[in-house]
Enzyme design. Structure first.
Site, mmCIF file in Angstrom:
data_model
loop_
_atom_site.group_PDB
_atom_site.id
_atom_site.type_symbol
_atom_site.label_atom_id
_atom_site.label_comp_id
_atom_site.label_asym_id
_atom_site.label_seq_id
_atom_site.Cartn_x
_atom_site.Cartn_y
_atom_site.Cartn_z
ATOM 1 N N GLU A 111 1.306 -0.488 -5.253
ATOM 2 C CA GLU A 111 0.630 0.490 -5.459
ATOM 3 C C GLU A 111 1.339 1.825 -5.308
ATOM 4 O O GLU A 111 1.711 2.284 -4.373
ATOM 5 C CB GLU A 111 -0.359 0.351 -4.471
ATOM 6 C CG GLU A 111 -1.863 0.934 -4.730
ATOM 7 C CD GLU A 111 -2.320 2.204 -3.727
ATOM 8 O OE1 GLU A 111 -3.658 2.391 -3.706
ATOM 9 O OE2 GLU A 111 -1.764 2.258 -2.744
ATOM 10 N N ASP A 135 1.109 -1.215 -0.156
ATOM 11 C CA ASP A 135 0.041 -0.174 0.373
ATOM 12 C C ASP A 135 1.400 1.010 -0.143
ATOM 13 O O ASP A 135 1.970 1.019 0.897
ATOM 14 C CB ASP A 135 -0.756 -0.150 1.266
ATOM 15 C CG ASP A 135 -1.854 1.310 0.885
ATOM 16 O OD1 ASP A 135 -2.665 1.582 -0.136
ATOM 17 O OD2 ASP A 135 -1.576 2.241 2.286
#
Length: 606
Positions: A319, A237
């Protein structure tokens, strides 16, 4: 052939379509992540086993057969760690435990075992940019004095001004408002009063200081904890956000989702001010001083060494909302991560030239570092593409990946689903890896008319509703059309409300129905595997290379054609259609000619 039909600039009776403009060469690299189709499970919304209205790990385990039948290779699980759930689990309080909402560590082990027995690999989410404010480290930091080792794990700074009452810089939270929160006054405060801590997201998500060796060591241990339990990889993330620029300078770009789109929030638009109005010492870079700093790559090289020490070809997925694409490619160099989501493809307008351009740039850039391109159209942070693509007038569509407001122009569900299916077949025919978001195989739209009092996204609440948030794409899945809660669990409870249209799109209502979205996905994934498209090559088909409304490429022995124009496109006579995103029409001759209508993709051989 009528005057409104289009045909290739070759003999329509040809049995072979030339494709001489090679963009990408076929790969013989057998590593699974190079061509895998990976299905994202958002645990709280996939399946509920105990009836409390919240999805859980046993619910996922019970539904893994759906993924096998669909034909995917792996599953990515969004966070299920112990958390106060201020940001749906992306505020982690303990990286080595499962939140009771979702089950136990034993449930996680059972899920891994069942997935592996079914031939599915499992990727788990890792959230390294920040922790929850309930994490033991942050609680220790609050209890410790300024300058202590406990506080050095996070980004604490004195404020500006005579009393330190002004935040350390002008950064804004992605969820709205300042990216800094000041601690309450205490006897340990210095002359500038209590310090501030950085949180690029919610105030309950303090950013870690990745210049601290303890932070680096801790996360390498977290990697090993889950690798030892058998996970096959990690989706990272905010992979571009761990390292901040030295001195934490002000920035001239936009960070707040309120001021721009979700894409702007993560990549920025710089400068937001005219150059003449930018104060001295202000950062004007595209990605900003809080994102895409060169120091992140040292971290991922260390992580790669951790994963490479394990058998089984484990992978790291970034990401990273960064631009230009050459910056993104740095995350997937041979000694760093294995995949990085291609958000440029997700954000591309539904126009043939734009789609061709992003495909070429993506493949050429990733080929330059020896990495696969990782295609994606939807996830838990963006409007589902069945809704995002449902605007006949592009001016009515949400900018970038901003949400669709209930009081705004609403998408046409028929147009949106037709284009979404066409876009998916265009994506699945491309070489490389592909990610699917749970429910897209059912053609689910966003719940754009969700009542405000049901919304839970912190971006909605921190902005007073100015940012509509991401709840619309996170609604619990419909499994059984005539069951309470559409079969999400054994009760009617669902943590977010479901729109009535989900009943008509439930999995059981589409199973075995020829032409349904679910069966179209199954057919496409089976054909992709049979023809080796993930490892294939890509060359533009000469006959359509200059057509303004057609994207047509050859991958191995399959031609993928998407018609984005208003008029039908004719395939060569005798073309054998393998998969179609929507109905096509063929004449009744012995060697039929197929008409491909607008917003339709076909895979065929000729």
């Amino acid at each position: 052939m009528t005057s409104t039909d289009h045909a290739p600039d070759t003999d329509p009776s040809t049995t072979e379509l030339r494709a001489t403009t090679l963009v990408h060469a076929a790969s013989s690299d057998p590593r699974w992540w190079r061509d895998a189709v990976i299905y994202q499970v958002y645990p709280r919304s996939f399946a509920d086993a105990d009836g409390d209205g919240m999805g859980d790990l046993p619910g996922i385990t019970a539904r893994l057969d759906h993924l096998v039948d669909l034909g995917v290779d792996a599953v990515w699980l969004s966070p299920f760690y112990r958390s106060p759930q201020k940001d749906a689990g992306y505020d982690v309080a303990d990286y080595r435990d499962v939140d009771p909402l979702f089950g136990t560590l034993e449930d996680a082990d059972a899920l891994l075992a069942r997935a592996h027995a079914l031939g599915l690999r499992v990727i788990v989410d890792l959230v390294p940019n920040h922790t929850s404010d309930q994490h033991a480290w942050f609680r220790a930091a609050l209890a410790a004095a300024p300058g202590s080792p406990e506080r050095a794990r996070y980004v604490f700074r004195d404020g500006k001004g005579a009393t330190g009452s002004v935040p350390p810089n002008n950064w804004q939270s992605i969820f709205g408002g300042p990216a800094w929160t000041r601690l309450p006054a205490s006897d340990d405060d210095g002359p500038l009063g209590p310090p501030w801590y950085l949180h690029l997201f919610d105030s309950s998500q303090p950013d870690l200081d990745w210049s601290n060796p303890q932070v680096r060591s801790e996360f390498e241990d977290v990697l090993r904890f889950w690798l030892d339990r058998g996970v096959d990889g990690f989706r990272v993330d905010v992979a571009h956000g761990l390292v901040k620029a030295e001195g934490l300078p002000d920035w001239a770009g936009k960070v707040s989702m309120v001021e721009g789109t979700h894409h702007d929030a993560r990549t920025g638009t710089a400068p937001a001010l005219p150059a003449a109005d930018v104060p001295p010492g202000t950062d004007t870079s595209v990605n900003g001083p809080m994102f895409d700093q060169d120091g992140v790559h040292e971290i991922y090289r260390d992580w790669r060494r951790v994963l490479d020490a394990y058998a089984g070809d484990r992978c790291l997925v970034a990401e990273a909302w960064v631009e230009p694409m050459e910056r993104l490619a740095r995350y997937v160099r041979p000694d760093e991560m294995h995949q990085a989501f291609n958000f440029a493809f997700l954000l591309a307008p539904w126009e043939a030239p734009a789609l061709r351009d992003v495909v070429v740039e993506s493949l050429e850039t990733s080929d330059g570092v020896g990495a696969p391109t990782t295609w994606v159209l939807s996830n838990h942070d963006v409007v589902r593409h069945a809704s995002r693509m449902g605007f006949a007038d592009p001016a009515d569509a949400p900018e970038g990946t901003a949400g669709i407001r209930p009081d705004g122009v609403q998408p046409d569900p028929v147009l949106g689903l037709r284009r979404a299916r066409a876009a998916t077949l265009l994506l699945l025919g491309l070489p490389g890896s592909a990610y699917l978001y749970q429910g897209e195989e059912l053609g689910l739209p966003d719940f754009t008319n969700m009542p405000d009092d049901a919304r839970q996204d912190p971006s909605f609440h921190r902005t007073g509703g100015a940012d509509i948030g991401r709840d619309g794409c996170r609604v619990p899945l419909p499994w059984v059309a005539d069951a309470p809660g559409f079969g999400f669990g054994p009760s009617a409870a669902t943590w977010l409300p479901q729109p009535e249209v989900y009943g008509t799109l439930a999995a059981d209502a589409q199973t075995g129905v020829r032409g349904s979205t679910l069966e179209t996905y199954r057919a496409a994934l089976a054909a992709r595997r049979e023809h080796g498209l993930g490892h294939g090559d890509l060359a533009w088909v000469d006959a359509w290379a200059c057509w303004p409304d057609v994207v047509a490429y050859r991958n191995g022995d399959v031609v993928v054609l998407t018609n984005l124009g208003a008029e039908p496109v004719l395939l060569p006579r005798g073309a054998h259609v393998l998969v179609e995103s929507g109905p096509t029409v063929a004449d009744r001759s012995s060697r039929p000619q197929v008409r491909v209508p607008t917003d339709t993709t076909v895979w065929f051989q000729a």
